[in-house]
Design a protein around this motif. Structure first.
Motif, PDB file in Angstrom:
ATOM      1  N   GLN A  55      30.347  28.433  17.896  1.00 52.01           N
ATOM      2  CA  GLN A  55      30.022  27.968  16.558  1.00 52.01           C
ATOM      3  C   GLN A  55      28.527  27.710  16.388  1.00 52.01           C
ATOM      4  N   ASN A  56      27.790  27.701  17.490  1.00 54.26           N
ATOM      5  CA  ASN A  56      26.348  27.420  17.412  1.00 54.26           C
ATOM      6  C   ASN A  56      25.631  28.264  18.472  1.00 54.26           C
ATOM      7  N   VAL A  57      25.540  29.563  18.226  1.00 56.09           N
ATOM      8  CA  VAL A  57      24.788  30.463  19.114  1.00 56.09           C
ATOM      9  C   VAL A  57      23.351  30.495  18.599  1.00 56.09           C
ATOM     10  N   PHE A  58      22.448  30.029  19.420  1.00 53.48           N
ATOM     11  CA  PHE A  58      21.063  29.818  18.996  1.00 53.48           C
ATOM     12  C   PHE A  58      20.153  30.796  19.722  1.00 53.48           C
ATOM     13  N   LEU A  59      19.329  31.523  18.973  1.00 56.54           N
ATOM     14  CA  LEU A  59      18.424  32.531  19.528  1.00 56.54           C
ATOM     15  C   LEU A  59      16.994  32.007  19.457  1.00 56.54           C
ATOM     16  N   THR A  60      16.277  32.040  20.570  1.00 60.54           N
ATOM     17  CA  THR A  60      14.894  31.590  20.605  1.00 60.54           C
ATOM     18  C   THR A  60      14.134  32.400  21.647  1.00 60.54           C
ATOM     19  N   GLY A  61      12.820  32.287  21.628  1.00 66.16           N
ATOM     20  CA  GLY A  61      11.973  33.047  22.536  1.00 66.16           C
ATOM     21  C   GLY A  61      11.293  34.218  21.828  1.00 66.16           C
ATOM     22  N   GLY A  62      10.112  34.568  22.285  1.00 62.52           N
ATOM     23  CA  GLY A  62       9.350  35.626  21.636  1.00 62.52           C
ATOM     24  C   GLY A  62      10.036  36.972  21.650  1.00 62.52           C
ATOM     25  N   ASN A  63      10.873  37.239  22.649  1.00 60.60           N
ATOM     26  CA  ASN A  63      11.558  38.530  22.731  1.00 60.60           C
ATOM     27  C   ASN A  63      12.753  38.610  21.792  1.00 60.60           C
ATOM     28  N   MET A  64      13.026  37.542  21.055  1.00 62.86           N
ATOM     29  CA  MET A  64      14.106  37.553  20.071  1.00 62.86           C
ATOM     30  C   MET A  64      13.595  37.824  18.655  1.00 62.86           C
ATOM     31  N   MET A  65      12.343  38.183  18.508  1.00 61.88           N
ATOM     32  CA  MET A  65      11.770  38.367  17.185  1.00 61.88           C
ATOM     33  C   MET A  65      11.880  39.796  16.668  1.00 61.88           C
ATOM     34  N   TYR A  66      12.545  40.686  17.409  1.00 60.85           N
ATOM     35  CA  TYR A  66      12.728  42.042  16.910  1.00 60.85           C
ATOM     36  C   TYR A  66      13.617  42.038  15.670  1.00 60.85           C
ATOM     37  N   PRO A  67      13.273  42.824  14.655  1.00 59.56           N
ATOM     38  CA  PRO A  67      14.207  42.973  13.526  1.00 59.56           C
ATOM     39  C   PRO A  67      15.539  43.538  14.006  1.00 59.56           C
ATOM     40  N   GLY A  68      16.611  42.970  13.502  1.00 62.12           N
ATOM     41  CA  GLY A  68      17.948  43.421  13.883  1.00 62.12           C
ATOM     42  C   GLY A  68      18.546  42.707  15.070  1.00 62.12           C
ATOM     43  N   MET A  69      17.827  41.767  15.694  1.00 65.95           N
ATOM     44  CA  MET A  69      18.360  41.082  16.871  1.00 65.95           C
ATOM     45  C   MET A  69      19.575  40.223  16.512  1.00 65.95           C
ATOM     46  N   LYS A  70      19.466  39.458  15.442  1.00 63.70           N
ATOM     47  CA  LYS A  70      20.576  38.593  15.060  1.00 63.70           C
ATOM     48  C   LYS A  70      21.813  39.410  14.710  1.00 63.70           C
ATOM     49  N   GLN A 124      22.434  31.602  14.901  1.00 64.09           N
ATOM     50  CA  GLN A 124      21.260  31.050  14.233  1.00 64.09           C
ATOM     51  C   GLN A 124      19.999  31.473  14.977  1.00 64.09           C
ATOM     52  N   LEU A 125      19.032  31.986  14.254  1.00 62.83           N
ATOM     53  CA  LEU A 125      17.741  32.344  14.823  1.00 62.83           C
ATOM     54  C   LEU A 125      16.763  31.192  14.585  1.00 62.83           C
ATOM     55  N   ALA A 126      15.980  30.871  15.594  1.00 58.09           N
ATOM     56  CA  ALA A 126      15.003  29.787  15.466  1.00 58.09           C
ATOM     57  C   ALA A 126      14.050  30.072  14.309  1.00 58.09           C
ATOM     58  N   SER A 127      13.621  29.017  13.638  1.00 57.94           N
ATOM     59  CA  SER A 127      12.709  29.197  12.503  1.00 57.94           C
ATOM     60  C   SER A 127      11.405  29.844  12.933  1.00 57.94           C
ATOM     61  N   ASN A 128      10.920  29.527  14.125  1.00 59.01           N
ATOM     62  CA  ASN A 128       9.747  30.177  14.716  1.00 59.01           C
ATOM     63  C   ASN A 128      10.025  30.323  16.208  1.00 59.01           C
ATOM     64  N   PRO A 129      10.598  31.458  16.627  1.00 59.62           N
ATOM     65  CA  PRO A 129      11.015  31.581  18.030  1.00 59.62           C
ATOM     66  C   PRO A 129       9.891  31.404  19.038  1.00 59.62           C
ATOM     67  N   VAL A 130       8.647  31.631  18.635  1.00 60.91           N
ATOM     68  CA  VAL A 130       7.534  31.527  19.575  1.00 60.91           C
ATOM     69  C   VAL A 130       7.042  30.096  19.706  1.00 60.91           C
ATOM     70  N   ASP A 187       8.510  27.211  18.313  1.00 58.79           N
ATOM     71  CA  ASP A 187       9.465  26.103  18.174  1.00 58.79           C
ATOM     72  C   ASP A 187       9.601  25.282  19.455  1.00 58.79           C
ATOM     73  N   ALA A 188       9.338  25.892  20.614  1.00 60.24           N
ATOM     74  CA  ALA A 188       9.393  25.114  21.856  1.00 60.24           C
ATOM     75  C   ALA A 188       8.318  24.030  21.843  1.00 60.24           C
ATOM     76  N   TRP A 189       7.118  24.376  21.378  1.00 62.40           N
ATOM     77  CA  TRP A 189       6.058  23.356  21.302  1.00 62.40           C
ATOM     78  C   TRP A 189       6.384  22.326  20.223  1.00 62.40           C
ATOM     79  N   TYR A 190       6.874  22.787  19.065  1.00 61.23           N
ATOM     80  CA  TYR A 190       7.231  21.844  18.006  1.00 61.23           C
ATOM     81  C   TYR A 190       8.322  20.883  18.481  1.00 61.23           C
ATOM     82  N   GLY A 191       9.320  21.423  19.187  1.00 63.67           N
ATOM     83  CA  GLY A 191      10.392  20.562  19.685  1.00 63.67           C
ATOM     84  C   GLY A 191       9.898  19.563  20.710  1.00 63.67           C
ATOM     85  N   ALA A 192       8.980  19.984  21.596  1.00 63.52           N
ATOM     86  CA  ALA A 192       8.418  19.047  22.569  1.00 63.52           C
ATOM     87  C   ALA A 192       7.605  17.965  21.878  1.00 63.52           C
TER      88      ALA A 192
END
Length: 615
Positions: free
Chosen positions: A497-512, A532-538, A540-545
């Motif tokens: 119910q909550n599959v979350f995609l993050t990381g710079g390699n997840m920014m390709y169009p069509g990944m989700k 769900q794709l992260a709002s900024n996959p690159v 967001d790790a710094w923002y979350g920290a």
């Protein structure tokens, strides 16, 4: 996917930007970093890019990280640069000229070279305006890899506490910080995190807000392997442009022109259609020079250029003759001196000199003197003739006398020789012919284009099909299925119910869309899931920290102090919602030799005293 419209002519020619990194300015810490409490310093220590900034309290926590740079460094080269020190991150500018010198502190995504890691930290502190000479008086929030080895954390803690003297530190996983940033606060949630970065891809199950470390899985593929695969594909396709197909340009193609196919086989079938190929192929324009030698020169310019080449060649020949004459004259003087030793009767010195000259008899010495004298006289005559006329003499390629040494041209002369190639390839005509414009037999711009077609989907596809590059690993879909099968069905329903995609390699169009398709194939009929794709996959790790640091600023249960580091070791970790699971190493205590001797003595006494007591 940026495809040209089928209605009009395709405009799918893209130049390479070849962007150079601008040097980072040295910022001032400012009043925001000095308050009643030290402001935490947030470092996202990624294997591709490092990000650093302040976790400023208040309603407006501030913009994106103040510092972003590639996590590489190169040792300074001496000579013209005056022996500059190591260069780090954006100070390197373009990476391609220094590619062979680049060093990274990471082995895959784990920092192992702490000397290079110290250079990255020095660069971060210096450009953020923090003096690291005495001590860094700020709490540090640092990201680390999933299931980070205790030895790596131990060395990192030792570096931070011993070298920089920080008060406290907190470690967390970058993908969990991103998950923390994209979920509503104070919400204990479960889910599956798919994090794909530069070196690795991780799938992390989260149960009730905490990491289930036993069921985490890693795929040793990421953006680095995709870049190398794309470079090999294009170098095989265009062997004439091997040097121009660099890793930096391949990263640019991946970041801006690649996409993930929803169905890989079906997408390949589409590319077989000529119309689809023509409308969707991206032509990457390599830099080239459109100048053609002789195409725009007038007869007067050609004549002047030829005269300049003649004069330069005359000067070069004259200089080489003089140098050769000087060397021959010095050798002749040496031989005449040896001959004078013979005439003066100094036989011991004469024989010793003959051995040094590698000669056997006075007759051989006399023969060499005659030949060398003739060569010196001939060289003098040539110099006189060259001064009296303007003719160009070709330098002798082979000396007439044996073992006289061959004169090597200087570096300046070697560079000038390249300018004289047209002189030897064409004869000087007596009457100048009219100049005709040379038309190229093919389009130079088209020759320097890379047609990137199916390569746009082949390179990023490796994280779903590692067999494309010969890796014996499971892709994302198979690994996802394997992890879900380890849980009961009710937990599986909760996780998907909550599959979350993050990381710079997840920014390709069509990944989700691709992840949703894979889940649809593996989940039971009419079951539901949410991706769900992260709002900024690159970032967001710094923002979350940063958010985590502000939320736990006064919570001592999540910060490791220097006293705890000294008591419990560098591998010690305080667990929290975005951290790894702390598994301390428990080594069996080895008994001392005195204890072993006492034990063996008691054992022998017991075995020897039994029968005596019975008697």
């Amino acid at each position: 996917m940026a495809a040209a419209s089928a209605a009009g002519p395709p405009t799918n020619v893209f130049p390479f930007r070849d962007a150079r990194a601008a040097p980072d300015p040295v910022l001032e810490a400012g009043p925001v970093a000095h308050g009643p409490l030290p402001v935490p310093l947030v470092l996202d220590n990624g294997s591709f890019q490092a990000r650093a900034g302040w976790a400023c309290p208040g309603s407006d926590p501030g913009p994106e990280p103040r510092l972003q740079f590639r996590a590489v460094c190169a040792r300074g080269r001496g000579g013209a640069r005056g022996g500059a020190g190591p260069q780090v991150g954006n100070a390197l500018g373009s990476l391609e000229p220094l590619r062979w010198m680049l060093r990274s502190p990471f082995d895959r995504n784990v920092p192992v070279n702490l000397e290079l890691q110290e250079l990255l930290l020095d660069y971060s502190f210096q450009h953020l305006g923090v003096s690291s000479q005495g001590c860094v008086d700020h709490p540090i929030v640092l990201t680390e890899a999933v299931c980070n080895p205790l030895y790596s954390r131990q060395m990192m803690s030792e570096l931070l506490f011993e070298c920089y003297g920080i008060p406290t530190v907190a470690y967390g996983i970058d993908s969990l910080f991103s998950f923390y940033h994209n979920n509503p606060k104070n919400l204990i949630s479960s889910g599956l995190i798919i994090s794909s970065g530069y070196q690795c891809t991780h799938i992390l199950p989260i149960l009730e807000g905490r990491l289930d470390a036993k069921n985490c899985k890693r795929i040793n593929l990421g953006g680095s392997q995709a870049t190398g695969y794309l470079q090999r594909l294009l170098q095989l396709k265009y062997p004439g442009h091997l040097a121009a197909i660099t890793l930096s340009r391949m990263e640019e193609i991946l970041h801006e022109h690649s996409y993930i196919a929803e169905d890989y086989v079906e997408e390949l079938q589409k590319w077989r259609c000529p119309d689809y190929y023509e409308n969707n192929v991206h032509k990457m324009q390599l830099p080239f020079s459109s100048k053609l030698l002789g195409s725009t020169l007038t007869s007067e310019e050609k004549q002047e250029r030829r005269q300049q080449q003649l004069r330069r060649l005359q000067e070069l020949n004259a200089r080489r003759r003089e140098e050769k004459l000087q060397l021959d004259q010095e050798r002749l003087d040496r031989l005449l001196y040896v001959q004078e030793l013979l005439e003066d009767g100094q036989m011991d010195q004469f024989h010793k000199a003959l051995i040094e000259l590698n000669m056997d008899s006075p007759e051989e010495l006399q023969s060499y003197i005659q030949k060398l004298s003739a060569a010196v006289e001939q060289a003098k005559q040539k110099i006189l003739q060259a001064e009296a006329s303007l003719e160009v003499d070709v330098v002798d390629s082979k000396p007439e006398t044996p073992d006289l040494g061959q004169l090597e041209p200087s570096l300046e002369d070697v560079e000038n020789i390249n300018d004289f190639e047209p002189l030897f390839s064409e004869e000087t005509p007596e009457v100048e012919k009219p100049v005709t414009t040379v038309q190229p037999v093919f389009n130079l711009a088209a020759y320097h284009q890379l047609f990137v077609g199916t390569e746009r989907i082949r390179a990023p596809e490796i994280i779903f099909q590692p067999s494309l590059i010969g890796e014996e690993q499971a892709g994302i879909a198979e690994t996802l299925q394997y992890i879900l099968d380890r849980y009961p069905k009710d937990v599986q329903e909760l996780l998907v119910q909550n599959v979350f995609l993050t990381g710079g390699n997840m920014m390709y169009p069509g990944m989700k869309v691709r992840i949703e398709k894979e889940l649809l194939e593996m989940r039971p009929f009419q079951s539901c899931f949410q991706v769900q794709l992260a709002s900024n996959p690159v970032l967001d790790a710094w923002y979350g920290a940063r958010d985590w640091a502000l939320d736990h600023l006064d919570n001592e249960d999540v910060w490791i102090t220097r006293k705890e580091y000294e008591e419990k070791g560098g591998g010690y970790l305080k667990e929290h919602c975005a951290s790894n699971v702390y598994v301390p190493i428990r080594l069996p205590k080895q008994a001392s030799r005195a204890t072993e001797a006492q034990a063996s003595g008691k054992g022998s006494a017991a075995s020897g005293g039994g029968p005596g007591e019975q008697a």
